[in-house]
Design a protein around this motif. Structure first.
Motif, PDB file in Angstrom:
ATOM      1  N   ASP A  82     -31.678  60.143 -25.413  1.00 31.85           N
ATOM      2  CA  ASP A  82     -30.938  59.004 -25.969  1.00 31.85           C
ATOM      3  C   ASP A  82     -31.014  58.999 -27.489  1.00 31.85           C
ATOM      4  N   ALA A  83     -32.205  59.307 -28.017  1.00 36.06           N
ATOM      5  CA  ALA A  83     -32.368  59.324 -29.471  1.00 36.06           C
ATOM      6  C   ALA A  83     -31.600  60.482 -30.095  1.00 36.06           C
ATOM      7  N   GLY A  84     -31.660  61.656 -29.463  1.00 38.58           N
ATOM      8  CA  GLY A  84     -31.040  62.835 -30.042  1.00 38.58           C
ATOM      9  C   GLY A  84     -29.538  62.884 -29.919  1.00 38.58           C
ATOM     10  N   ALA A  90     -25.141  58.862 -37.824  1.00 37.69           N
ATOM     11  CA  ALA A  90     -24.383  59.892 -38.516  1.00 37.69           C
ATOM     12  C   ALA A  90     -25.029  61.265 -38.330  1.00 37.69           C
ATOM     13  N   GLY A  91     -24.197  62.292 -38.358  1.00 37.17           N
ATOM     14  CA  GLY A  91     -24.689  63.658 -38.210  1.00 37.17           C
ATOM     15  C   GLY A  91     -24.395  64.206 -36.837  1.00 37.17           C
TER      16      GLY A  91
END
Length: 464
Positions: A82-84, A90-91
């Protein structure tokens, strides 16, 4: 990550879960992202549960599949993914395989990434609270009573177990659709009569004379709901008092509003008993018109009830539900999904519910995507509640019901949509929406730095 590399056979548990939730094998396979034959092999213990399947099970059924014996790494991996892959940051997003390698080779680093992501989410939640205060004009004096009650329901998941089970038990004792009125008359000695034509109140109850006056201009489903509300207030007083005492609401007005809301909740549960309604909803793929005809309820009542089916071990589809008035104010809201509502108006104008307000009695559908990358199938319908007099204008509003894209096969309103197509980009409100390329933006995000180029003319006169 050693624990996810070992061969884990848990087919019987997967099969028992699927049968307990009454999910067809094809629908279960689609939700897990595998073929029907592959799922069948898993259930017959011919294939182990792979990390992707474990992740899908944990995401789709967090309460039923949250723990795997002594192995807690699957939930950790889901949080890391979920974090990644959070699209609102952004990114370039990481792919799941890269995140899994990170968890295996750099566990401390991925834990730090997850902690930072959770801190960022908390900051976003705090920003929403500040946005609410700005939008509502509230100062530092605390929440208003209806805000307290609204937030309490949200914290409870819009499901009140004691009341829901009590209403379901009572519904099993009633003989027919007229059983509620008969119980009021025979069991509680209440005289039910029509109110005067010039009385604008929907009901009026005189406890001393045991008389209940009900407006004679109400449609049948509204009359049935108000009778159910009165019966619930009488029969479930003890349960409602217990819930109120444990609610932690600070003001007397909030507790009184909660009591009224609990009677409304119980009325809906009485007219649409949990197990019977949930099974019927699955059988017709949550077709609201077919459900309301079967249970004698209104379109709005049926939508609202679908959003409350969160009984532990017997959950329905996680839906969001809201009601929006002609001015765009959200006057009812609940989300069992990741979708966040603007709490004081100012909701995204690209959301289909705003268009539905102006087009009564027509169902509109939409595939939408929020800044975090989550995609939702939404259904919205404009409704008109006529008044009993020319002197009072009718009430016009729209209701919306929706679910995450993964549940589209079980949601009949998704049939006309290409869920693999382009989704409408929506946000919560302009003050916290990070989208830089939205032509519908009303004002820039809070704390953003505005850039203005006098030589460039665009739909929005600034960049940020």
């Amino acid at each position: 990550m050693e624990s996810t590399r070992r061969r884990l056979f848990a087919g019987a548990r997967v099969r028992d879960l699927r049968k307990r939730l009454a999910i067809p094998q094809a629908a279960m396979a689609q939700r897990l992202g595998v073929s029907v034959s592959y799922l069948s092999q898993i259930e017959n213990e011919e294939r182990p549960l792979t990390p992707p399947v474990l992740i899908a099970l944990t995401r789709e059924f967090p309460e039923q599949w949250g723990e795997l014996g002594e192995d807690h790494s699957v939930a950790d991996l889901v949080r890391a993914i979920d974090a990644g892959t959070d699209g609102s940051i952004a990114g370039e997003a990481l792919d799941e395989a890269a995140v899994q390698r990170g968890v295996e080779k750099h566990p401390a680093l991925t834990r730090r990434m997850v902690a930072l992501h959770e801190a960022w989410r908390r900051s976003q939640a705090q920003l929403r609270v500040l946005d609410d205060k700005v939008e509502s004009g509230a100062g530092g004096g605390g929440s208003l009573p209806w805000e307290e009650v609204r937030d309490w329901y949200q914290a409870e998941g819009n499901y009140i177990d004691a009341l829901d089970r009590a209403a379901e038990a009572l519904a099993g004792q009633l003989d027919d659709p007229h059983g509620i009125e008969a119980r009021l008359r025979g069991h509680h000695g209440i005289r039910i009569e029509d109110a005067r034509d010039d009385d604008s109140r929907l009901t009026r109850f005189d406890a001393g004379s045991r008389r209940l006056a009900v407006s004679s201009v109400l449609p049948p489903e509204s009359r049935a709901f108000l009778l159910a509300h009165r019966l619930a207030a009488i029969e479930f007083g003890e349960q409602m008092r217990s819930v109120g005492e444990q609610s932690g609401l600070s003001s007397p007005a909030a507790r009184e509003l909660l009591s009224l809301g609990l009677a409304n909740y119980a009325a809906g549960a009485l007219l649409m008993p949990y197990a019977r309604f949930r099974d019927a909803a699955r059988g017709v793929r949550h077709d609201i018109d077919r459900l309301r005809q079967r249970f004698g309820t209104s379109f709005e009542q049926t939508c609202h009830r679908l959003s409350t089916l969160q009984r532990p071990g017997a959950q329905g589809i996680p839906f969001f539900f809201c009601r929006v008035d002609m001015a765009g104010n959200i006057t009812k809201r609940h989300s069992a999904t990741r979708l966040e509502f603007a709490r004081f108006g100012g909701a995204c104008p690209l959301w289909v519910v705003h268009e539905a307000v102006a087009i009564p009695d027509r169902i509109l559908v939409q595939l939408a995507e929020t800044p975090d990358g989550a995609r939702y199938v939404s259904m919205a319908k404009g409704l008109v509640k006529p008044s009993a007099s020319y002197a009072r204008p009718p009430r016009r509003y729209a209701v919306a019901l929706g679910c995450e894209e993964a549940h589209a096969p079980d949601f009949v309103y998704a049939d006309g949509l290409r869920t693999d197509g382009i989704a409408t980009p929506i946000g919560t409100s302009c003050r916290i929406c990070p989208r830089a390329d939205c032509d519908q933006r009303a004002f820039p995000p809070a704390a953003s730095e505005i850039r203005i180029d006098p030589d460039v003319r665009a739909p929005v006169p600034y960049a940020f």
